[in-house]
Design a protein around this motif. Structure first.
Motif, PDB file in Angstrom:
ATOM      1  N   LEU A  32      40.279  34.781  52.567  1.00  0.00           N
ATOM      2  CA  LEU A  32      40.513  34.273  51.208  1.00  0.00           C
ATOM      3  C   LEU A  32      39.360  34.674  50.299  1.00  0.00           C
ATOM      4  N   LEU A  33      39.708  35.193  49.138  1.00  0.00           N
ATOM      5  CA  LEU A  33      38.723  35.618  48.153  1.00  0.00           C
ATOM      6  C   LEU A  33      38.657  34.611  47.016  1.00  0.00           C
ATOM      7  N   PHE A  55      39.639  39.759  28.290  1.00  0.00           N
ATOM      8  CA  PHE A  55      39.443  40.617  29.450  1.00  0.00           C
ATOM      9  C   PHE A  55      40.727  40.589  30.274  1.00  0.00           C
ATOM     10  N   ASP A  56      41.332  41.740  30.461  1.00  0.00           N
ATOM     11  CA  ASP A  56      42.559  41.856  31.249  1.00  0.00           C
ATOM     12  C   ASP A  56      42.171  41.995  32.722  1.00  0.00           C
ATOM     13  N   TYR A  57      42.329  40.930  33.466  1.00  0.00           N
ATOM     14  CA  TYR A  57      41.926  40.910  34.872  1.00  0.00           C
ATOM     15  C   TYR A  57      42.953  41.518  35.812  1.00  0.00           C
ATOM     16  N   ASP A  58      44.167  41.761  35.353  1.00  0.00           N
ATOM     17  CA  ASP A  58      45.210  42.310  36.231  1.00  0.00           C
ATOM     18  C   ASP A  58      44.826  43.642  36.880  1.00  0.00           C
ATOM     19  N   PRO A  59      44.243  44.602  36.143  1.00  0.00           N
ATOM     20  CA  PRO A  59      43.843  45.848  36.807  1.00  0.00           C
ATOM     21  C   PRO A  59      42.781  45.623  37.892  1.00  0.00           C
ATOM     22  N   LEU A  60      41.853  44.703  37.657  1.00  0.00           N
ATOM     23  CA  LEU A  60      40.845  44.404  38.673  1.00  0.00           C
ATOM     24  C   LEU A  60      41.487  43.827  39.925  1.00  0.00           C
ATOM     25  N   ILE A  61      42.415  42.907  39.762  1.00  0.00           N
ATOM     26  CA  ILE A  61      43.103  42.328  40.920  1.00  0.00           C
ATOM     27  C   ILE A  61      43.854  43.409  41.687  1.00  0.00           C
ATOM     28  N   ALA A  62      44.510  44.298  40.984  1.00  0.00           N
ATOM     29  CA  ALA A  62      45.211  45.405  41.648  1.00  0.00           C
ATOM     30  C   ALA A  62      44.231  46.292  42.402  1.00  0.00           C
ATOM     31  N   ASP A  63      43.071  46.566  41.797  1.00  0.00           N
ATOM     32  CA  ASP A  63      42.045  47.370  42.469  1.00  0.00           C
ATOM     33  C   ASP A  63      41.543  46.688  43.741  1.00  0.00           C
ATOM     34  N   LEU A  79      33.103  44.421  52.653  1.00  0.00           N
ATOM     35  CA  LEU A  79      34.195  44.306  51.679  1.00  0.00           C
ATOM     36  C   LEU A  79      33.699  43.632  50.403  1.00  0.00           C
ATOM     37  N   MET A  80      32.889  42.602  50.541  1.00  0.00           N
ATOM     38  CA  MET A  80      32.342  41.937  49.355  1.00  0.00           C
ATOM     39  C   MET A  80      31.518  42.908  48.513  1.00  0.00           C
ATOM     40  N   THR A  81      30.690  43.700  49.167  1.00  0.00           N
ATOM     41  CA  THR A  81      29.875  44.694  48.455  1.00  0.00           C
ATOM     42  C   THR A  81      30.768  45.660  47.700  1.00  0.00           C
ATOM     43  N   GLN A  82      31.829  46.111  48.337  1.00  0.00           N
ATOM     44  CA  GLN A  82      32.750  47.036  47.686  1.00  0.00           C
ATOM     45  C   GLN A  82      33.463  46.386  46.495  1.00  0.00           C
ATOM     46  N   ILE A  83      33.787  45.109  46.609  1.00  0.00           N
ATOM     47  CA  ILE A  83      34.422  44.400  45.489  1.00  0.00           C
ATOM     48  C   ILE A  83      33.453  44.270  44.318  1.00  0.00           C
ATOM     49  N   VAL A  84      32.195  43.958  44.601  1.00  0.00           N
ATOM     50  CA  VAL A  84      31.195  43.882  43.531  1.00  0.00           C
ATOM     51  C   VAL A  84      31.049  45.242  42.856  1.00  0.00           C
ATOM     52  N   GLN A  85      31.062  46.313  43.646  1.00  0.00           N
ATOM     53  CA  GLN A  85      30.990  47.658  43.061  1.00  0.00           C
ATOM     54  C   GLN A  85      32.194  47.927  42.156  1.00  0.00           C
ATOM     55  N   LEU A  86      33.367  47.439  42.544  1.00  0.00           N
ATOM     56  CA  LEU A  86      34.548  47.544  41.675  1.00  0.00           C
ATOM     57  C   LEU A  86      34.318  46.795  40.364  1.00  0.00           C
ATOM     58  N   CYS A  87      33.802  45.578  40.476  1.00  0.00           N
ATOM     59  CA  CYS A  87      33.554  44.760  39.282  1.00  0.00           C
ATOM     60  C   CYS A  87      32.591  45.460  38.327  1.00  0.00           C
ATOM     61  N   ALA A  88      31.619  46.190  38.870  1.00  0.00           N
ATOM     62  CA  ALA A  88      30.631  46.885  38.036  1.00  0.00           C
ATOM     63  C   ALA A  88      31.279  47.964  37.176  1.00  0.00           C
TER      64      ALA A  88
END
Length: 130
Positions: A32-33, A55-63, A79-88
Motif C-alpha cells: 500500500l502506498l 496540480f493534475d495528479y492523474d498523470p503522476l498516479i498513472a506513472d 520502489l520508493m526511491t523510484q517514486i520520489v524520482q518520478l515526483c521530481a
C-alpha cells in the motif's frame, strides 16, 4: 500568515513484485502506498474553477502504477526511491512524504511500513542531478 497545501493519496494498492521469500516465509498479499505531495498553495486555493489552475495528479498516479509493474525489486526502499524520482519530474511538487507498507508480515498479521520525507531542497537537488 503563510498558507501551505498538500495533496494526499492514501492506501493505493500497488501491483508490484517486491522481496525474496523462502518456502516458509510469509509473502505479502499487497503493498500500500501513501503519498503526501507538498504543492504551492495557489494550486489548491484557486481564484476560479478549472483544471488549468490546479496540480493534475492523474498523470503522476498513472506513472506510479506503470512503474510498480516494471519487474521484480528486492526492496520497498528501491520502489520508493523510484517514486520520489518520478515526483521530481513534476515542478509543481515541492516536497514528498512517502510511505510504502506491506501486509502481512507474519502469517496473516502485521504491517511493515517504510517512510521517507523529501523536502523542497532535496527535490531541487534531485532535479539538478537528473
Amino acid at each position: 500568515m503563510t498558507m501551505t497545501s498538500s495533496i494526499e493519496l492514501r492506501d493505493m494498492i500497488l501491483a508490484t513484485d517486491i522481496g525474496t521469500y523462502g518456502p516458509d516465509d510469509p509473502v505479502p498479499d499487497h503493498h500500500l502506498l501513501d503519498l503526501i505531495l507538498d504543492v504551492a498553495a495557489d494550486r489548491v486555493m484557486i481564484l476560479q474553477d478549472g483544471m488549468a489552475h490546479v496540480f493534475d495528479y492523474d498523470p503522476l498516479i498513472a506513472d506510479i502504477k506503470g512503474l510498480a509493474k516494471t519487474g521484480h525489486r528486492e526492496t520497498q526502499e528501491w520502489l520508493m526511491t523510484q517514486i520520489v524520482q518520478l515526483c521530481a519530474k513534476y515542478p509543481d511538487i515541492h516536497g514528498v512524504d512517502i510511505s510504502l507498507r506491506k501486509f502481512p508480515v507474519d502469517h496473516g498479521s502485521g504491517t511493515l511500513d517504510v517512510r521517507l520525507a523529501v523536502d523542497h531542497s532535496d527535490l531541487t537537488a534531485l532535479r539538478a542531478s537528473a
